[in-house]
Design an enzyme around this catalytic site. Structure first.
Site, PDB file in Angstrom:
ATOM      1  N   GLU A  89      31.089  26.386  47.714  1.00 37.61           N
ATOM      2  CA  GLU A  89      32.198  26.906  48.501  1.00 37.61           C
ATOM      3  C   GLU A  89      31.679  28.055  49.367  1.00 37.61           C
ATOM      4  O   GLU A  89      30.974  28.920  48.866  1.00 37.61           O
ATOM      5  CB  GLU A  89      33.331  27.431  47.605  1.00 37.61           C
ATOM      6  CG  GLU A  89      34.562  27.792  48.436  1.00 37.61           C
ATOM      7  CD  GLU A  89      35.741  28.267  47.582  1.00 37.61           C
ATOM      8  OE1 GLU A  89      35.623  28.314  46.345  1.00 37.61           O
ATOM      9  OE2 GLU A  89      36.767  28.578  48.183  1.00 37.61           O
ATOM     10  N   GLY A 125      31.805  36.828  42.332  1.00 36.05           N
ATOM     11  CA  GLY A 125      32.089  36.953  40.901  1.00 36.05           C
ATOM     12  C   GLY A 125      31.881  35.665  40.125  1.00 36.05           C
ATOM     13  O   GLY A 125      31.190  35.641  39.112  1.00 36.05           O
ATOM     14  N   HIS A 179      41.092  33.285  35.889  1.00 35.19           N
ATOM     15  CA  HIS A 179      41.243  32.922  37.296  1.00 35.19           C
ATOM     16  C   HIS A 179      40.522  31.596  37.595  1.00 35.19           C
ATOM     17  O   HIS A 179      41.108  30.670  38.153  1.00 35.19           O
ATOM     18  CB  HIS A 179      40.704  34.050  38.181  1.00 35.19           C
ATOM     19  CG  HIS A 179      40.758  33.783  39.642  1.00 35.19           C
ATOM     20  ND1 HIS A 179      41.759  34.268  40.457  1.00 35.19           N
ATOM     21  CD2 HIS A 179      39.951  33.069  40.459  1.00 35.19           C
ATOM     22  CE1 HIS A 179      41.554  33.868  41.686  1.00 35.19           C
ATOM     23  NE2 HIS A 179      40.451  33.131  41.724  1.00 35.19           N
ATOM     24  N   GLU A 180      39.260  31.531  37.205  1.00 40.36           N
ATOM     25  CA  GLU A 180      38.490  30.311  37.513  1.00 40.36           C
ATOM     26  C   GLU A 180      39.080  29.120  36.760  1.00 40.36           C
ATOM     27  O   GLU A 180      39.170  28.019  37.292  1.00 40.36           O
ATOM     28  CB  GLU A 180      37.008  30.476  37.169  1.00 40.36           C
ATOM     29  CG  GLU A 180      36.322  31.671  37.815  1.00 40.36           C
ATOM     30  CD  GLU A 180      36.540  31.814  39.300  1.00 40.36           C
ATOM     31  OE1 GLU A 180      36.757  30.808  39.987  1.00 40.36           O
ATOM     32  OE2 GLU A 180      36.525  32.967  39.796  1.00 40.36           O
TER      33      GLU A 180
HETATM   34  N1  B3K Z   1      36.477  30.335  45.051  1.00 40.54           N
HETATM   35  C1  B3K Z   1      35.424  31.244  44.728  1.00 40.54           C
HETATM   36  C2  B3K Z   1      34.971  32.080  45.868  1.00 40.54           C
HETATM   37  C3  B3K Z   1      34.051  31.398  46.783  1.00 40.54           C
HETATM   38  C4  B3K Z   1      33.506  32.369  47.798  1.00 40.54           C
HETATM   39  C5  B3K Z   1      32.714  31.688  48.860  1.00 40.54           C
HETATM   40  N2  B3K Z   1      32.102  32.638  49.765  1.00 40.54           N
HETATM   41  C6  B3K Z   1      35.775  32.119  43.582  1.00 40.54           C
HETATM   42  C7  B3K Z   1      37.212  32.334  43.355  1.00 40.54           C
HETATM   43  O1  B3K Z   1      37.953  32.812  44.176  1.00 40.54           O
HETATM   44  O2  B3K Z   1      37.667  31.970  42.301  1.00 40.54           O
HETATM   45 ZN    ZN Z   2      39.715  32.089  43.248  1.00 37.89          ZN
END
Ligand code: B3K
Ligand code: ZN
Length: 850
Positions: A122, A254, A290-291
């Site tokens: 991503e 993160g 969150h993830e």
């Molecule tokens: N979706 C990822 C972040 C991706 C960042 C790309 N530069 C983590 C998160 O927001 O959960």
């Molecule tokens: Zn996220």
């Protein structure tokens, strides 16, 4: 590879891809400098698309061969991908490329960290792995075979086979390429299991480098709590046989929610009491949640295009805040979120980087993973929930999951489920997604014959590209208190839709004191009624814990502004007020600790600037120091008692109760150090048996200009632990006196442990330097130059981390002409660096307002 002329992408230009993808099969033959990636992809014409051009994204790939339906072809290769003649019928694309993960320092695509292969796709990293329509609206199932001689070989989905030197995985859930992941390394797992609400067992593994096993237990518990909470609260069940988490040291952010294979920055998952602070534990719990929550909000339902990023991020941040509020203290979480929003999002929204929650154009999408998209995006969802009510919110979410599962969606789809459930027209509400800037809300009151009237006016200053603003829907939660402190009107949500609007409350016996914007019901700046007596009253009596804290914060802010601009003395009402709060042992210690906090110095600079006064960082710093001294004096006789009452008996636990006590003890220790020259802090440091106590003591000592011996001892004790050494770097700069900060940071960049290519270490130094407001803005400009030197050095290796760090300069127009000239020269120097990355070039040009 650099782009000659950066291209701007517009939301309005969205068009679907000409083909759909039915399946993807990938084979990886891993080798550090010559990994072969072979793809076999089933395409078919997309009936929704008019344009049938067959363009696949690809960057930094060496094409070995390509074939359509088995016949070799020679596609046209361009900077950003390849174009080929493709049939207007289903066909199979086959392709082999070679990539060099060992030299991938950008940490995007497939790269290596300490001998381990790892991916980050991503937003647009998959195109660095193979040729593919790398856009979130192209979704497919994936099968992956990994050939490599490392013991652990992981990808998304469920394992389907493994043998000596190979493993196969299949992900049955269609997903966009940005959720692809692969990990291969010498890793060990902490394993557990979870049985879903419908009785399905799920294997859980947290994979780490050997030696880190003892730091996994907390993360695993957090994962199980998050899985259960999502079932209980949102009815969301996990959908694969296995859920893997991997910790990696080199990571640009993160963590990442890849389907079934979350990859985490090790700082956001590894934890143990002796190496992690309470704040680390809380953050880890929130990020793991969150993830995990992305599995439904992001993965099962994803974004149509990157402009819709807030669809998954705003919602998932909102969900993780709800989770933390449920696991810990809801008021403390709300206050912490608002502190964070004001510190990170408000400056974005009032400066040159201001953009809507759903931006309408970008050059580099990685520059839009911002506090506006994430945190303001979450606030917008909180407002929606407040406006429609809890049960309509729950119904709308059920409809969202039922209607859009497996789809790539837009904000329009999201709002439509709310419209369908409630019958409301959310047309005006949608401005929260398109209009940038923080609305300011001013308020006037009137009282006559038992009728109390509040009149609000909203105004949003122009932001880049948006000179005119229209009124937004603002939910204003209001309660009224009577003269003796009783609540005469419990919280009501007023729905403001006009530029100026009045609300009346009848049948009141006396002029009430209003408590406005309770629980911070909208992300706006409230210009409070001027009466500071009312704020002291609210600090004593408000039944809304957020607004009670806010009253104290407002008094502190006003007091600091008066000290800075009028040379006033610290305000006695404020000091009396917090003394009363601190003495109230019925109140949560964490809440009392928050009451002692002061507005950040950068935020004070923002207030002054908005009031038309040029902020002087040194004057702000010294006012804050004086007010802290005054707090210490006002609480003087209570400090010892408070400190003792906040001690924790028994074994360490990073739960809300214990960490609240330690937060209070830490805040009190800070005040004690101002009076005892660091005696108590030295004692705490010597006796500490956990990182929270050790670090808070060390911070107090350094702030007092002491602690050299402890600092050296800390280094010796922890030199083998990279995450603790990050803290060692950071703390010295955070706690440095303004005049020393740049010099200390410079010396640290010469330290043997300054492994600057690791983003965590780079951020430890430069994040801390930018965060030391008076130190960063020291008149010499040394900190500006040091940061610019290192941004220029890091950019060719890691554009994403460089670009993100540029935001340290975003507030430069607030300051005096000398500082503006100094910063301007550094911005100019960065901008004119040859071959600057697209990421950094875009950031610098926006910051300069060019
Ligand atoms: N979706 C990822 C972040 C991706 C960042 C790309 N530069 C983590 C998160 O927001 O959960
Ligand atoms: Zn996220």
């Amino acid at each position: 590879m650099r782009d000659a002329a950066p291209q701007t992408i517009y939301l309005k230009d969205y068009a679907p891809f000409g083909y759909l993808v039915d399946s993807v099969h990938l084979t990886f033959d891993l080798a550090p400098h010559a990994t072969r990636v072979t793809s076999r992809i089933a395409f078919r014409p997309n009936p929704q698309a008019r344009d049938r051009r067959f363009f696949l994204h690809g960057e930094g790939l060496t094409l070995i061969r390509a074939a359509i339906d088995g016949a070799g072809i020679t596609p046209e290769i361009t900077d950003g991908g390849l174009t080929a003649e493709a049939p207007d019928a289903p066909f199979v694309w086959e392709c082999e490329v070679e990539i060099d993960p060992g030299h991938n320092t950008a940490l995007e695509g497939l790269y290596m960290s300490n001998g381990m292969y790892c991916t980050q796709c991503e937003a647009e990293g998959f195109r660095k792995i193979t040729y593919y329509p790398d856009r979130p609206d192209v979704m497919s199932t994936f099968s992956v075979r990994i050939n490599g001689d490392l013991p652990v070989l992981l990808s998304n989905g469920n394992p389907t086979g493994r043998g000596e030197g190979w493993a196969e995985w299949h992900d049955p859930w269609p997903k966009p390429a940005y959720l692809f992941a692969l990990v291969a390394g010498n890793l060990v797992a902490q394993s557990d299991s979870f049985t879903t609400v419908s009785g399905k067992p799920v294997d859980l593994n947290l994979w780490v480098r050997p030696g880190d096993e003892h730091k996994c237990a907390f993360g695993m518990e957090a994962l199980k709590k998050a899985m259960k909470w999502d079932e209980d609260t949102y009815g969301r069940e996990y959908d694969l046989d296995v859920f893997n988490i991997v910790a990696v040291d080199d990571f640009n952010m993160g963590a990442m929610e890849n389907k079934g294979l979350n990859i985490f920055n090790s700082s956001c998952v590894l934890a143990s009491p002796d190496t992690s602070t309470d704040m680390n534990f809380e953050r880890i719990e929130a990020i793991i949640a969150h993830e995990y929550f992305h599995n439904w909000t992001g993965n099962r339902i994803t974004c149509r295009d990157w402009f819709q990023l807030c669809l998954k991020e705003g919602l998932t941040v909102f969900r993780d805040s709800q989770f933390t509020a449920d696991m810990r203290s809801a008021p403390v979480k709300r206050i912490s979120d608002v502190i964070d929003l004001r510190a990170r999002q408000f400056p974005e929204d009032t400066g040159p980087l201001s953009h809507p929650v759903r931006p309408e154009s970008f050059q580099e999408i990685n520059n839009f993973y911002t506090a506006t998209v994430y945190e303001k995006g979450a606030e917008v969802i909180g407002m929606l929930k407040r406006l429609v009510g809890d049960s309509a919110y729950a119904e709308a979410l059920d409809l969202y999951f039922a209607r859009h599962d497996g789809q790539a969606c837009t904000i329009e789809d999201w709002l439509k489920v709310f419209e369908d459930v409630t019958g409301r027209d959310l047309g005006q509400f949608k401005r929260w997604y398109s209009q940038s800037g923080t609305p300011r809300l001013s308020v006037e009151e009137a009282f006559e014959d038992g009728t109390y009237t509040l009149t609000f006016t909203q105004r949003t200053a122009p932001t880049p590209g948006q000179p005119e603003k229209s009124p937004q829907v603002i939910p204003i939660a209001v309660g009224l208190l009577g003269p003796n402190g009783d609540e005469v009107l419990p919280t009501q949500v007023l729905e403001m839709t006009e530029t100026t609007q009045s609300f009346t409350f009848e049948g009141l016996a006396a002029h009430p004191v209003p408590s406005i914007l309770r629980d911070f019901s909208a992300p706006v700046i409230l210009d409070q009624l001027p009466e500071s007596a009312d704020r002291a009253f609210l600090l004593a009596h408000d039944t809304d814990p957020f607004n009670r804290w806010e009253a104290g914060r407002d008094l502190a802010r006003q007091c600091l502004i008066d000290m800075i601009t009028k040379g006033a003395d610290p305000d006695a009402d404020y000091l009396d007020g917090i003394r009363r709060v601190l003495r109230d042992d019925q109140l949560d210690p964490a809440y009392r600790a928050l009451m002692l906090g002061l507005p950040g110095q950068s935020q004070l600079a923002g207030f002054l600037h908005e009031a038309g006064i040029t902020p002087d960082p040194m004057a702000i710093w010294s006012a804050v120091e004086r007010l802290k001294d005054a707090q210490a004096e006002a609480l003087g006789d209570l400090l010892g008692e408070l400190y003792n009452s906040a001690q924790v008996a028994g074994p360490y636990a990073p739960d809300a109760a214990q960490s609240g006590k330690r937060a209070l003890a830490g805040a009190i220790l800070g005040l004690m150090t101002r009076r005892d020259g660091g005696e108590q802090a030295a004692a705490q440091f010597a006796a500490a048996d956990n990182m929270t106590l050790q670090l808070s003591a060390l911070a107090c000592l350094l702030r007092a200009g002491k602690g050299a011996a402890q600092l050296a001892r800390f280094y010796d004790q922890w030199k083998a632990d990279r995450l603790v050494i990050d803290k060692w770097f950071m703390l010295q700069i955070t706690e440095a006196a303004p005049k020393d900060a740049a010099q200390i940071a410079r010396a640290l960049t010469e330290h043997a442990d300054f492994t600057w290519k690791t983003p965590n270490r780079f951020r430890a130094v430069f994040g801390a330097l930018a965060g030391n407001h008076a130190g960063f803005h020291a008149p010499s400009g040394a900190a500006y130059a040091l940061l610019a030197d290192w941004l220029i050095r890091l950019d060719p290796l890691n554009p994403q981390t460089t670009a993100r760090m540029c935001s340290a300069f975003q507030t430069w127009k607030r300051y005096d002409a000398e500082r503006q000239a100094l910063i301007g020269a550094q911005l100019e120097r960065i901008a004119s660096t040859p071959d600057l990355s697209r990421d950094t070039a875009e950031m610098i040009s926006r910051i300069r307002g060019a």
